[in-house]
Design a protein around this motif. Structure first.
Motif, mmCIF file in Angstrom:
data_model
loop_
_atom_site.group_PDB
_atom_site.id
_atom_site.type_symbol
_atom_site.label_atom_id
_atom_site.label_comp_id
_atom_site.label_asym_id
_atom_site.label_seq_id
_atom_site.Cartn_x
_atom_site.Cartn_y
_atom_site.Cartn_z
ATOM 1 N N ARG A 175 0.672 -1.284 -0.169
ATOM 2 C CA ARG A 175 0.201 -0.021 0.105
ATOM 3 C C ARG A 175 0.777 1.159 0.161
ATOM 4 N N ASP A 176 0.350 2.089 -0.805
ATOM 5 C CA ASP A 176 1.183 3.591 -0.862
ATOM 6 C C ASP A 176 0.964 4.232 0.559
ATOM 7 N N LYS A 211 -0.208 10.389 -0.514
ATOM 8 C CA LYS A 211 -1.321 10.633 -1.331
ATOM 9 C C LYS A 211 -1.045 11.364 -2.570
ATOM 10 N N HIS A 212 -1.868 10.852 -3.565
ATOM 11 C CA HIS A 212 -1.641 11.319 -4.914
ATOM 12 C C HIS A 212 -2.660 12.558 -5.353
ATOM 13 N N LEU A 250 -5.813 12.089 -7.781
ATOM 14 C CA LEU A 250 -6.912 11.143 -7.266
ATOM 15 C C LEU A 250 -8.060 11.805 -6.271
ATOM 16 N N LEU A 275 -10.310 10.616 -3.662
ATOM 17 C CA LEU A 275 -10.893 9.762 -3.100
ATOM 18 C C LEU A 275 -12.181 9.788 -2.585
ATOM 19 N N THR A 311 -4.417 3.275 -3.006
ATOM 20 C CA THR A 311 -3.496 3.030 -3.985
ATOM 21 C C THR A 311 -2.215 2.310 -3.498
ATOM 22 N N ARG A 354 1.231 0.515 -10.692
ATOM 23 C CA ARG A 354 0.737 1.408 -9.470
ATOM 24 C C ARG A 354 -0.645 1.316 -9.538
ATOM 25 N N VAL A 355 -1.517 0.811 -8.998
ATOM 26 C CA VAL A 355 -2.915 0.542 -8.902
ATOM 27 C C VAL A 355 -3.879 1.446 -7.695
ATOM 28 N N TYR A 356 -4.994 1.551 -8.298
ATOM 29 C CA TYR A 356 -6.056 2.206 -7.407
ATOM 30 C C TYR A 356 -7.241 0.991 -7.224
ATOM 31 N N ASP A 373 -10.100 -1.190 -4.275
ATOM 32 C CA ASP A 373 -11.298 -0.802 -3.545
ATOM 33 C C ASP A 373 -11.419 -1.969 -2.460
ATOM 34 N N VAL A 425 -9.213 -4.182 -8.764
ATOM 35 C CA VAL A 425 -8.388 -2.979 -9.205
ATOM 36 C C VAL A 425 -9.348 -2.224 -10.003
#
Length: 80
Positions: A14-15, A18-19, A22, A24, A32, A50-52, A54, A74
């Motif tokens: 897990r990252d 924060k990006h 995105l 959220l 992510t 690198r994925v987002y 749920d 994903v």
């Protein structure tokens, strides 16, 4: 050593950052991360992506925390 994913499963880290790109939704499960291991049945996601996502099951192995999930959970793949 990173555990090996089977079937269509992914093992991710897990990252922690924060990006800005995105937005959220209000859910604690959205996040992510970087894919460390992808099972042989994964079609759209590969190691290093690198994925987002749920939904995922968190676990600890060798003192490190990982997230395990199936590829359909994903929501998107992005770089950056």
């Amino acid at each position: 050593m990173i555990p090996r994913a089977l079937q269509n499963c992914l093992i991710m880290e897990r990252d922690v950052e924060k990006h800005d790109t995105l937005i959220l939704l209000s859910s604690e499960k959205l996040g992510t991360g970087v894919v460390l291991s992808a099972g042989p049945d994964c079609k759209d996601v590969k190691v290093g992506d690198r994925v987002y996502f749920d939904v995922g099951q968190e676990f600890t192995h060798g003192g490190k925390e990982y997230v395990l999930m199936r590829e359909p959970h994903v929501l998107g793949v992005f770089n950056g």
